[in-house]
Design an enzyme around this catalytic site. Structure first.
Site, PDB file in Angstrom:
ATOM      1  N   GLY A  15      -2.661   4.825  -8.404  1.00 54.85           N
ATOM      2  CA  GLY A  15      -1.962   3.662  -7.858  1.00 54.85           C
ATOM      3  C   GLY A  15      -2.928   2.698  -7.204  1.00 54.85           C
ATOM      4  N   ARG A  29     -22.462  -4.711  -4.547  1.00 52.32           N
ATOM      5  CA  ARG A  29     -23.507  -5.363  -3.746  1.00 52.32           C
ATOM      6  C   ARG A  29     -24.490  -4.358  -3.142  1.00 52.32           C
ATOM      7  NH1 ARG A  29     -20.761 -10.910  -1.283  1.00 52.32           N
ATOM      8  NH2 ARG A  29     -20.569 -11.848  -3.349  1.00 52.32           N
ATOM      9  N   ARG A  76      -3.079   5.307 -16.026  1.00 56.65           N
ATOM     10  CA  ARG A  76      -3.038   6.763 -16.145  1.00 56.65           C
ATOM     11  C   ARG A  76      -3.643   7.119 -17.499  1.00 56.65           C
ATOM     12  NH1 ARG A  76      -1.517   8.086 -10.921  1.00 56.65           N
ATOM     13  NH2 ARG A  76       0.143   6.686 -10.270  1.00 56.65           N
ATOM     14  N   ASP A 107      -5.802  11.785  -5.078  1.00 52.29           N
ATOM     15  CA  ASP A 107      -5.955  13.186  -5.504  1.00 52.29           C
ATOM     16  C   ASP A 107      -6.198  13.350  -7.001  1.00 52.29           C
ATOM     17  OD1 ASP A 107      -5.650  14.074  -2.985  1.00 52.29           O
ATOM     18  OD2 ASP A 107      -3.636  14.878  -3.209  1.00 52.29           O
ATOM     19  N   THR A 130      -5.320   4.798  -1.389  1.00 53.00           N
ATOM     20  CA  THR A 130      -3.880   5.010  -1.551  1.00 53.00           C
ATOM     21  C   THR A 130      -3.192   4.593  -0.259  1.00 53.00           C
ATOM     22  OG1 THR A 130      -2.132   6.685  -1.700  1.00 53.00           O
ATOM     23  CG2 THR A 130      -4.272   7.448  -0.933  1.00 53.00           C
ATOM     24  N   ASP A 132      -0.548   5.772   0.961  1.00 53.06           N
ATOM     25  CA  ASP A 132       0.177   6.887   1.604  1.00 53.06           C
ATOM     26  C   ASP A 132      -0.613   7.593   2.702  1.00 53.06           C
ATOM     27  OD1 ASP A 132       2.404   6.480   0.054  1.00 53.06           O
ATOM     28  OD2 ASP A 132       1.843   7.939  -1.476  1.00 53.06           O
ATOM     29  N   ASP A 134      -2.518  10.117   2.527  1.00 52.42           N
ATOM     30  CA  ASP A 134      -2.247  11.561   2.408  1.00 52.42           C
ATOM     31  C   ASP A 134      -3.427  12.353   1.844  1.00 52.42           C
ATOM     32  OD1 ASP A 134      -2.141  10.473  -0.116  1.00 52.42           O
ATOM     33  OD2 ASP A 134      -0.279  11.458  -0.706  1.00 52.42           O
ATOM     34  N   ARG A 176       6.147   9.802  -0.674  1.00 55.33           N
ATOM     35  CA  ARG A 176       6.844  10.885  -1.375  1.00 55.33           C
ATOM     36  C   ARG A 176       6.569  12.236  -0.731  1.00 55.33           C
ATOM     37  NH1 ARG A 176       4.943   9.838  -6.041  1.00 55.33           N
ATOM     38  NH2 ARG A 176       3.424  11.499  -6.170  1.00 55.33           N
ATOM     39  N   HIS A 258       7.502  -1.473  -4.151  1.00 58.69           N
ATOM     40  CA  HIS A 258       6.101  -1.777  -4.439  1.00 58.69           C
ATOM     41  C   HIS A 258       5.534  -2.963  -3.666  1.00 58.69           C
ATOM     42  CE1 HIS A 258       6.809   1.104  -7.631  1.00 58.69           C
ATOM     43  NE2 HIS A 258       5.504   1.201  -7.730  1.00 58.69           N
TER      44      HIS A 258
END
Length: 328
Positions: A15, A29, A76, A107, A130, A132, A134, A176, A258
């Site tokens: 993402g 750079r 993906r 991840d 990300t 999240d 996480d 999530r 989003h």
């Protein structure tokens, strides 16, 4: 140092998140600063398989530090999950003279990089990107701070409507598997209740909390919900349940979706991306591999990729306590 690296590849995968462009700029750079060539790999691992490469110099990353998303695109790649796909990718990298990779992602991206390293002994350094937040081994991932600011700004606007109409709003935010956005944005926006995957509040306690709010004189309420919260199958079922049990509430749902992943990165994310990009390239030049660069105690540190993938970022228990006190 095992060998002198002359050309480094950079890619974004998984993402997108605000700050990825700032990280690309930093990698490019830093390479130029150390007289190393830099190759941009488009569309993540899929672009690696297809040889979608472009040489990048300091001027090719002008005016991107303020842009959300990623100029290198993201995709993906099921093909990269196969030995044949990774073989093609390695062949393309070798043909282009790329000797190490900086992988900006989460991840899944780090897992792909780890497998690739084990098969081809190819130096990999990860930068966590990300919203999240996480990923283990860093207090902040790229895009997290920007997403928080976006969510708080939107909730402030929703509150204007909630107050005007005496309404209860359920605001669903991304997360999530982790409630970092919900918890921090909920406190920052003054939410009456915050529902996250790490804490099962339960339907009864939610109703009790809303009743207390009503009795204390609150005529409108905001409940922030992480999309992975386990209290109901989804936010719309939760709305129906509350309306059935508390008909005095006019309940509305806002799913932010989003929009949280877009927009210009905050100053914090731009500075973080710049720091992580420098550390990533210089770690490769020092002969390091299979590490993620992250922020710990306000210092840029290295965490083994395997640990970053398998570890779990913990929710801040003190923030949960603060949240409980603030909803009084």
């Amino acid at each position: 140092m095992s060998k002198t690296i002359k050309k480094i590849g950079v890619l974004t995968s998984g993402g997108d998140s605000p700050g990825m462009n700032a990280a690309i700029r930093s990698v490019v750079r830093t390479c130029a600063y150390h007289n190393i060539e830099c190759i941009g790999i488009y569309r993540g691992y899929q672009g690696m398989i297809e040889g979608d490469f472009k040489e990048m110099g300091p001027r090719s990353v002008n005016n991107i530090i303020n842009k959300g998303g990623t100029i290198l695109k993201s995709a993906r790649s099921k093909e990269f999950m196969t030995e044949e796909g990774r073989k093609k990718a390695h062949s393309n990298l070798s043909a282009a003279g790329v000797e190490a990779l900086v992988v900006i992602g989460g991840d899944g991206s780090f897992t792909g990089g780890l497998v690739f390293n084990k098969e081809y002994d190819f130096p990999i350094i990860g930068i966590p990107g990300t919203i999240d937040n996480d990923i283990f081994g860093t207090t902040h991932t790229l895009g997290y701070d920007t997403a928080l600011n976006t969510v708080v700004e939107v909730i402030d606007k929703i509150r204007d409507t909630a107050s005007s109409h005496n309404r209860l709003f359920f605001v669903e935010v991304m997360g999530r598997d982790a409630g970092h956005i919900a918890l921090n944005a909920g406190i920052g926006a003054g939410a009456e209740e915050i529902l996250i995957p790490e804490e099962d509040l339960g339907l009864d306690r939610l109703l009790e909390s809303l009743r207390k709010s009503k009795l204390s004189g609150k005529s409108s309420s905001i409940v922030v919900i992480a999309e992975g919260d386990k209290i109901g199958k989804n936010v719309f079922e939760l709305k129906d349940y509350v309306e059935e049990n508390m008909p005095e509430y006019d309940v509305r749902v806002s799913v932010l979706g989003h929009m949280q992943r877009g927009g210009a990165p905050s100053c914090f994310d731009r500075v973080l991306a710049s720091r992580l990009g420098v550390k990533a390239v210089e770690s490769i030049l020092e002969g390091k591999s299979n590490y993620m660069v992250g922020l710990l105690n306000d210092k840029v540190e290295l965490t083994p990729l395997e640990q970053a993938i398998k570890g779990h970022s913990q929710i801040d228990r003190e923030l949960l306590r603060v949240s409980d006190i603030m909803t009084t």
